[in-house]
Design a protein around this motif. Structure first.
Motif: not given
Length: 126
Positions: A54-66
């Protein structure tokens, strides 16, 4: 065919080619361990991976925390605040998934100078 010898010879020649072609067309199975297992011992999971979480935190253009799917189902976003290894950072430059979205990510877990990086090539919404 009128000549059984020619038919048998052709069968013996063609069968291995058909079998090899079928074997090559089978998709390779990418290992799919739980996110928490990869986060707890990344060295044991280096290489090609498919993870669902599940996606927790998103940093557009860099990635996200799964986040680990089971941990999220049990604790919700509280699992982001823990020091337990139940989440991993994902490098992804494509269109960012939404927070709370269940996704499968396919990519490579690699060792870098300052730790590990999960570099993703594909994100599939579940």
């Amino acid at each position: 065919m009128k000549n059984p010898i020619i038919a048998a010879a052709l069968t013996l020649l063609i069968a291995p080619l058909v079998w090899a072609s079928a074997a090559d067309s089978q998709p390779s199975k990418t290992p799919s361990p739980p996110v928490r297992d990869v986060a707890a011992d990344p060295a044991a999971h280096l290489g090609r991976l498919a993870l669902t979480g599940v996606v927790g935190v998103v940093t557009p253009g860099k990635g996200f925390v799964l986040m680990d799917l089971k941990e999220y189902q049990e604790e919700g976003f509280a699992c982001l605040a823990t020091d337990e290894p139940i989440k991993i950072a994902v490098r992804w430059a494509g269109a960012a998934p939404k927070v709370k979205e269940k996704v499968q990510v396919d990519g490579d877990l690699v060792k870098e100078q300052k730790g590990y990086a999960f570099i993703v090539e594909k994100v599939s919404r579940q």
